[in-house]
Design a protein around this motif. Structure first.
Motif, mmCIF file in Angstrom:
data_model
loop_
_atom_site.group_PDB
_atom_site.id
_atom_site.type_symbol
_atom_site.label_atom_id
_atom_site.label_comp_id
_atom_site.label_asym_id
_atom_site.label_seq_id
_atom_site.Cartn_x
_atom_site.Cartn_y
_atom_site.Cartn_z
ATOM 1 N N ALA A 134 -12.972 9.542 4.256
ATOM 2 C CA ALA A 134 -13.498 8.228 3.883
ATOM 3 C C ALA A 134 -13.587 7.309 5.094
ATOM 4 C CB ALA A 134 -12.635 7.597 2.801
ATOM 5 N N THR A 135 -12.643 7.411 6.022
ATOM 6 C CA THR A 135 -12.707 6.538 7.201
ATOM 7 C C THR A 135 -13.916 6.864 8.083
ATOM 8 O OG1 THR A 135 -11.289 7.988 8.551
ATOM 9 C CG2 THR A 135 -10.199 6.249 7.265
ATOM 10 N N GLN A 136 -14.471 8.058 7.925
ATOM 11 C CA GLN A 136 -15.654 8.425 8.712
ATOM 12 C C GLN A 136 -16.954 8.144 7.968
ATOM 13 O OE1 GLN A 136 -15.047 9.225 11.879
ATOM 14 N NE2 GLN A 136 -12.909 8.931 11.251
ATOM 15 N N ALA A 137 -16.848 7.704 6.706
ATOM 16 C CA ALA A 137 -18.039 7.451 5.902
ATOM 17 C C ALA A 137 -18.750 6.187 6.374
ATOM 18 C CB ALA A 137 -17.660 7.318 4.429
ATOM 19 N N GLU A 138 -20.064 6.172 6.209
ATOM 20 C CA GLU A 138 -20.853 4.984 6.533
ATOM 21 C C GLU A 138 -21.127 4.128 5.306
ATOM 22 O OE1 GLU A 138 -21.660 3.882 9.455
ATOM 23 O OE2 GLU A 138 -20.795 5.608 10.507
ATOM 24 N N ASP A 139 -20.988 4.701 4.127
ATOM 25 C CA ASP A 139 -21.285 3.991 2.878
ATOM 26 C C ASP A 139 -20.088 3.141 2.483
ATOM 27 O OD1 ASP A 139 -21.677 3.252 0.169
ATOM 28 O OD2 ASP A 139 -22.991 4.969 -0.158
ATOM 29 N N ASP A 140 -20.266 1.823 2.482
ATOM 30 C CA ASP A 140 -19.170 0.922 2.155
ATOM 31 C C ASP A 140 -18.644 1.131 0.746
ATOM 32 O OD1 ASP A 140 -21.095 -1.643 0.851
ATOM 33 O OD2 ASP A 140 -21.968 -0.207 2.246
ATOM 34 N N HIS A 141 -19.536 1.502 -0.194
ATOM 35 C CA HIS A 141 -19.086 1.727 -1.556
ATOM 36 C C HIS A 141 -18.197 2.970 -1.644
ATOM 37 C CE1 HIS A 141 -22.485 -1.011 -2.504
ATOM 38 N NE2 HIS A 141 -21.670 -1.395 -3.461
ATOM 39 N N VAL A 142 -18.525 3.996 -0.908
ATOM 40 C CA VAL A 142 -17.703 5.197 -0.890
ATOM 41 C C VAL A 142 -16.317 4.879 -0.327
ATOM 42 C CG1 VAL A 142 -17.418 7.472 0.186
ATOM 43 C CG2 VAL A 142 -19.620 6.817 -0.807
ATOM 44 N N ILE A 143 -16.282 4.146 0.763
ATOM 45 C CA ILE A 143 -15.003 3.771 1.376
ATOM 46 C C ILE A 143 -14.134 3.025 0.379
ATOM 47 C CG2 ILE A 143 -13.932 2.335 3.155
ATOM 48 C CD1 ILE A 143 -16.511 2.904 4.849
ATOM 49 N N LYS A 144 -14.727 2.031 -0.288
ATOM 50 C CA LYS A 144 -13.971 1.217 -1.239
ATOM 51 C C LYS A 144 -13.526 2.026 -2.445
ATOM 52 C CE LYS A 144 -15.574 -2.656 -2.434
ATOM 53 N NZ LYS A 144 -16.726 -3.191 -3.184
ATOM 54 N N LEU A 145 -14.363 2.952 -2.917
ATOM 55 C CA LEU A 145 -13.988 3.735 -4.091
ATOM 56 C C LEU A 145 -12.853 4.698 -3.764
ATOM 57 C CD1 LEU A 145 -14.442 4.431 -7.049
ATOM 58 C CD2 LEU A 145 -16.004 6.235 -6.299
ATOM 59 N N VAL A 146 -12.926 5.372 -2.632
ATOM 60 C CA VAL A 146 -11.839 6.288 -2.271
ATOM 61 C C VAL A 146 -10.527 5.512 -2.148
ATOM 62 C CG1 VAL A 146 -10.961 7.852 -0.495
ATOM 63 C CG2 VAL A 146 -13.375 7.952 -1.162
ATOM 64 N N HIS A 147 -10.590 4.362 -1.513
ATOM 65 C CA HIS A 147 -9.398 3.515 -1.409
ATOM 66 C C HIS A 147 -8.879 3.139 -2.789
ATOM 67 C CE1 HIS A 147 -7.655 -0.636 -1.244
ATOM 68 N NE2 HIS A 147 -6.897 -0.049 -0.350
ATOM 69 N N ALA A 148 -9.779 2.696 -3.670
ATOM 70 C CA ALA A 148 -9.372 2.297 -5.012
ATOM 71 C C ALA A 148 -8.769 3.470 -5.773
ATOM 72 C CB ALA A 148 -10.564 1.728 -5.777
ATOM 73 N N ALA B 123 -4.504 12.815 2.159
ATOM 74 C CA ALA B 123 -4.620 12.729 3.621
ATOM 75 C C ALA B 123 -6.017 13.132 4.069
ATOM 76 C CB ALA B 123 -3.561 13.597 4.286
ATOM 77 N N GLU B 124 -6.516 14.236 3.538
ATOM 78 C CA GLU B 124 -7.850 14.708 3.929
ATOM 79 C C GLU B 124 -8.942 13.807 3.377
ATOM 80 O OE1 GLU B 124 -8.233 18.772 2.793
ATOM 81 O OE2 GLU B 124 -6.705 19.494 4.204
ATOM 82 N N LEU B 125 -8.796 13.363 2.124
ATOM 83 C CA LEU B 125 -9.802 12.488 1.533
ATOM 84 C C LEU B 125 -9.854 11.142 2.250
ATOM 85 C CD1 LEU B 125 -9.170 13.225 -2.249
ATOM 86 C CD2 LEU B 125 -11.168 13.925 -0.921
#
Length: 341
Positions: free
Chosen positions: A305-319, A299-301
């Protein structure tokens, strides 16, 4: 219901807006992550305001660029594989095919011809397609198929190596890490470095020494995913990040990959070759893993991630969240937290 199966109705307008306004790439052949990141953000729980803010921020990368225009569909899509100039024609072809055949039949028909080019644009053809499948958006599915097909790239078959014995997975992983450290490419893009790697003798040696085929394709994907996770925890490497998301894509697409045993073995070999080439291309700097963080939760991660600007970070956390739901490995929490630092 998994995270990926959540209601996607709010996602569709953003995907449609991206397709109407923007091209598939920007800069020097850099894949647009916008549709993939939008799906990941939505799945992670981003609200409408955050989706709009990310869309507007990312759209600055396309300044002065426009979406490709529609053209007539070709009769034979296979003859256009790997022809970037044919993207619009391929998109028209897959649009008609989707309407005529439906998603499942279309994917079952074309994936056998796309998978040999899994390394295309650093796995982004497959990654974008997997996000499109999960997002349930037909036009994005069509665009993803056309992108993969137009950027299709097949690694050359490794040179025959005599007297090389197949290793078990841990021994092969050690050999890969050691062998990759003896070679380095300065090419600017991952897929270019992968092609260079595939011409090196050490690449052929590693491919021929790879473990024997696993009982199923998904079993081999799981083995490679576990290795990629370990490599990322030891390096936070950008290319290894793409290995994680690329293997997740294959897992997502697996239900539409033919179950015929010989074909599944062929796909395992294709994945193994791409895995070796990608790791060699990564120029990985091995280091000790950081001390595990306690008290991590998705939940916290996901919120971070939803507040991140880096698209790669967003995709990696999701993955990582999706992979942990499948494999149960808590180290995915650590990888997600590492990406967010």
């Amino acid at each position: 219901m998994t995270h990926a199966q959540a209601n996607i109705s709010a996602l569709a307008p953003w995907l449609e807006l991206n397709l109407r306004q923007f091209p598939l790439e920007y800069g020097d052949q850099l894949s647009s992550h916008l549709p993939m990141a939008l799906h990941a953000l939505h799945s992670l729980g981003a609200d409408e305001a955050r989706m709009a803010a990310f869309f507007n921020s990312y759209s600055r990368r396309f300044e002065g660029m426009v979406a490709p225009s529609a053209v007539a569909a070709p009769e034979d899509w296979l003859s256009l594989r790997g022809d970037w100039s044919a993207y619009s024609a391929l998109r028209s072809y897959f649009e008609l095919a989707l309407a005529a055949e439906g998603r499942d039949a279309l994917l079952r028909r074309v994936l056998p011809d796309l998978l040999p080019g899994i390394s295309a644009v650093a796995f982004h053809g497959a990654i974008r397609l997997a996000h499109a499948v999960e997002g349930g958006h037909g036009p994005e599915l069509v665009a993803a198929l056309a992108y993969w097909a137009s950027r299709w790239q097949q690694l050359p078959a490794p040179a025959v190596q005599s007297g090389v014995e197949s290793l078990n997975l841990p021994a092969w992983s050690e050999r890969l890490v050691a062998g990759a450290s003896t070679w380095r490419s300065e090419a600017p893009l991952i897929f270019l470095r992968m092609m260079e790697a595939s011409a090196r003798p050490v690449y052929a040696e590693l491919v021929w020494a790879a473990p024997a085929a696993a009982p199923t394709l998904l079993a081999r994907v799981a083995e490679l995913a576990s290795l990629a996770l370990d490599y990322y925890l030891h390096s936070a490497n950008f290319t290894v990040l793409h290995m994680i998301t690329g293997l997740r894509a294959v897992r997502v697409l697996a239900p539409w990959i033919p179950a015929e045993p010989n074909f599944q073995i062929q796909v395992q070999a294709i994945l193994t070759q791409a895995f070796v080439a990608a790791y060699m291309a990564g120029r990985v700097q091995w280091r000790d893993t950081p001390e595990p963080k306690n008290g991590l939760n998705w939940a916290e991660l996901a919120d971070a991630a939803t507040q991140a600007e880096d698209d790669h970070v967003i995709k990696l956390v999701h993955a990582c969240r999706e992979e942990m739901a499948v494999y149960g490995d808590p180290q995915y929490l650590q990888a997600a937290a590492m990406a967010l630092r």
